[in-house]
Design an enzyme around this catalytic site. Structure first.
Site, PDB file in Angstrom:
ATOM      1  N   ARG A  28      37.528  34.203  28.137  1.00  0.00           N
ATOM      2  CA  ARG A  28      37.337  34.693  29.509  1.00  0.00           C
ATOM      3  C   ARG A  28      36.938  36.162  29.619  1.00  0.00           C
ATOM      4  O   ARG A  28      36.580  36.617  30.690  1.00  0.00           O
ATOM      5  CB  ARG A  28      38.613  34.464  30.315  1.00  0.00           C
TER       6      ARG A  28
ATOM      7  N   LYS B  66      39.045  47.392  23.039  1.00  0.00           N
ATOM      8  CA  LYS B  66      38.255  46.838  24.138  1.00  0.00           C
ATOM      9  C   LYS B  66      37.363  47.884  24.800  1.00  0.00           C
ATOM     10  O   LYS B  66      36.216  47.599  25.145  1.00  0.00           O
ATOM     11  CB  LYS B  66      39.189  46.211  25.164  1.00  0.00           C
TER      12      LYS B  66
ATOM     13  N   VAL C 247      47.520  54.010  30.045  1.00  0.00           N
ATOM     14  CA  VAL C 247      47.478  54.785  31.278  1.00  0.00           C
ATOM     15  C   VAL C 247      48.877  55.110  31.776  1.00  0.00           C
ATOM     16  O   VAL C 247      49.668  54.229  32.070  1.00  0.00           O
ATOM     17  CB  VAL C 247      46.684  54.031  32.362  1.00  0.00           C
TER      18      VAL C 247
ATOM     19  N   PHE D 162      52.584  45.207  36.743  1.00  0.00           N
ATOM     20  CA  PHE D 162      52.887  45.898  37.994  1.00  0.00           C
ATOM     21  C   PHE D 162      53.215  47.375  37.791  1.00  0.00           C
ATOM     22  O   PHE D 162      52.991  48.181  38.692  1.00  0.00           O
ATOM     23  CB  PHE D 162      54.025  45.199  38.736  1.00  0.00           C
TER      24      PHE D 162
ATOM     25  N   CYS E  14      50.007  50.007  51.651  1.00  0.00           N
ATOM     26  CA  CYS E  14      49.755  50.173  50.218  1.00  0.00           C
ATOM     27  C   CYS E  14      50.491  49.077  49.439  1.00  0.00           C
ATOM     28  O   CYS E  14      51.213  48.272  50.031  1.00  0.00           O
ATOM     29  CB  CYS E  14      50.188  51.569  49.766  1.00  0.00           C
TER      30      CYS E  14
ATOM     31  N   CYS F 172      49.423  35.294  32.024  1.00  0.00           N
ATOM     32  CA  CYS F 172      48.341  34.567  31.375  1.00  0.00           C
ATOM     33  C   CYS F 172      48.777  34.058  30.003  1.00  0.00           C
ATOM     34  O   CYS F 172      48.233  33.115  29.471  1.00  0.00           O
ATOM     35  CB  CYS F 172      47.129  35.469  31.198  1.00  0.00           C
TER      36      CYS F 172
ATOM     37  N   CYS G 299      57.315  54.492  54.069  1.00  0.00           N
ATOM     38  CA  CYS G 299      57.001  54.134  52.684  1.00  0.00           C
ATOM     39  C   CYS G 299      56.919  55.397  51.829  1.00  0.00           C
ATOM     40  O   CYS G 299      56.311  56.378  52.220  1.00  0.00           O
ATOM     41  CB  CYS G 299      55.673  53.373  52.626  1.00  0.00           C
TER      42      CYS G 299
ATOM     43  N   CYS H 149      53.001  55.750  50.799  1.00  0.00           N
ATOM     44  CA  CYS H 149      51.925  55.987  51.765  1.00  0.00           C
ATOM     45  C   CYS H 149      52.446  56.424  53.131  1.00  0.00           C
ATOM     46  O   CYS H 149      51.675  56.584  54.065  1.00  0.00           O
ATOM     47  CB  CYS H 149      51.049  54.745  51.927  1.00  0.00           C
TER      48      CYS H 149
HETATM   49 ZN   LIG Z   1      53.056  52.052  51.495  1.00  0.00          ZN
END
Ligand SMILES: [Zn+2]
Lengths: 67, 347
Positions: free
Chosen positions: B74, B89, B113, B135, B174, B189, B248, B251
């Site tokens: 894939r 990659k 990251v 996540f 957000c 996966c 929040c 945001c």
């Molecule tokens: Zn938010």
């Protein structure tokens, strides 16, 4: 009872009468799910109190991490 | 090499320019934009190929992993030799993309990251596309995007299911508003599998929203959370504007960007579903791979090297050492066991 679930006519088992039971039935009880009934998003804290009526339009969107 | 000016004559973008919402004007805008893609797996290779072909000016694509055979079903930019040679990659993708369109400035970065890397990479970026598989990284992207006022596009998929949402700081809720809590575990996966059309569907949604944003056609944005299951023939989208929370932490009116302050969150982590632990040294370093090979070859076991990493197999365990200091320990989900092995080899 028949509802429209994610755009598809779906016959739910008799035992399901509220949103918490619906999520458990679809094994989504531990997932992060956004639930919309007839155009209104139902907060997680109200799932148990929110009864399901025949003909309801229910959308379930659960978040996944894959990619 | 074809000279740059020649492309205008080649009409490379003619069909896209004929598409009225983009047109010649939109094409010129695309050429001035910089897109950052986090992840070069299934979603990443799909999104980046589309955007490179579309003629986005500059694309940075970041990934921490290397190509394996299980990716080839894939992850559309990779070929068998990438898997055989364990090419990172980001490197394999960059090479392939430059052959597709040498007019686009493609930068592939082999890195994990965290906040630090994101803070370095985001200045000047017009859009971030999420192509990660976890996540933790998404919530980091969410905070950095809010902090620097950059739109980003969430996308995820598993089995035949997928979903996407476009997050515009100051306008939409957000990811933190949407999730409330960070989902733990669940299907990946690697545990329940995935079919490539589910990937391509999410990619289609993400790339299309990206094009709208890049040609400044904001009113064409979908504005809804979309999801589908291709095998079950389900498709739905819902309006989630009402989910935006004024308090929040990411945001809201007084943001603290909570996911940027968890400094130690990725020092060591279990790669979900892969029976692999990643260990990150506390400080950034440039590992001398040649010297490492020398050390390892005196320890028994099998050592393989390419310009980007060293793979070391001993018994049931395999370790992969990257130039940026990271180590993947395969064959365990136990962080302690992985660290023991790591310290046994590296002291
Ligand atoms: Zn938010």
């Amino acid at each position: 009872m028949e509802v429209t679930l994610n755009g598809k006519k779906t016959e739910l088992p008799e035992a399901i009468s509220n949103l918490t039971q619906l999520l458990t039935h679809y094994k989504l009880e531990d997932k992060v799910v956004i639930v919309e009934v007839n155009g209104e998003i139902i907060d997680k804290s109200k799932h148990e109190d929110r009864s399901i009526e025949a003909g309801d339009q229910i959308e379930l969107v659960h978040f996944v991490g894959g990619g | 090499m074809i000279e740059k000016g020649a492309f205008t004559l080649n009409n490379r973008y003619s069909r896209q320019e004929l598409f009225t919402p983009i047109g010649k004007e939109g094409q010129e805008k695309l050429a001035k934009k910089h897109v950052l893609i986090i992840g070069a797996g299934a979603l990443g290779t799909g999104n980046v190929e589309n955007l490179v072909r579309a003629g986005v000016g500059k694309i940075t694509i970041v990934d921490r992993d290397y190509v394996e055979f299980s990716n080839l079903q894939r992850q559309q930019l990779y070929v068998e030799s990438d898997a055989t040679e364990r090419i990172p990659k980001a490197i394999a993708a960059e090479k392939c993309l430059k052959e597709i369109n040498s007019e686009v400035e493609v930068v592939g970065k082999v890195m994990d990251v965290t906040k630090e890397e994101l803070e370095q990479m985001t200045p000047g970026v017009d859009l971030i596309i999420d192509s990660t598989d976890n996540f933790d990284t998404r919530l980091l992207i969410n905070d950095i995007a809010q902090k620097h006022n950059i739109p980003w596009i969430y996308g995820a998929c598993v089995s035949s299911y997928g979903l996407s949402y476009t997050i515009i700081p100051g306008k939409t809720p957000c990811l933190n508003c949407l999730l409330e809590t960070v989902p733990l575990g669940g299907a990946t996966c690697d545990t329940v599998g995935i079919i490539s059309p589910a990937v391509q569907m999410v990619v289609a949604y993400q790339t299309t929203e990206a094009l709208k944003l890049l040609v400044d056609d904001e009113k064409a944005l979908r504005g809804k959370l979309v999801c589908f299951d291709l095998w079950k023939n389900e498709h739905t989208s819902i309006k989630v504007d009402g989910v935006k929370k004024s308090d929040c932490k990411s945001c809201g009116s007084e943001p603290t960007y909570p996911y940027l302050s968890y400094e130690n969150q990725t020092k060591s982590s279990v790669l979900c579903g892969r029976n692999t632990v990643q260990i990150r040294p506390p400080k950034r370093l440039e590992r001398d791979l040649d010297q490492l090979v020398e050390t390892l070859s005196t320890q028994g076991g099998e050592v393989e090297q390419n310009p980007y990493l060293v793979s070391y197999t001993i018994g049931e365990q395999r370790m992969v050492f990257f130039r940026d200091g990271r180590v993947l320990v395969h064959g365990t989900n136990d962080i302690a066991e992985a660290k023991t092995l790591y310290h046994r080899i590296l002291g």
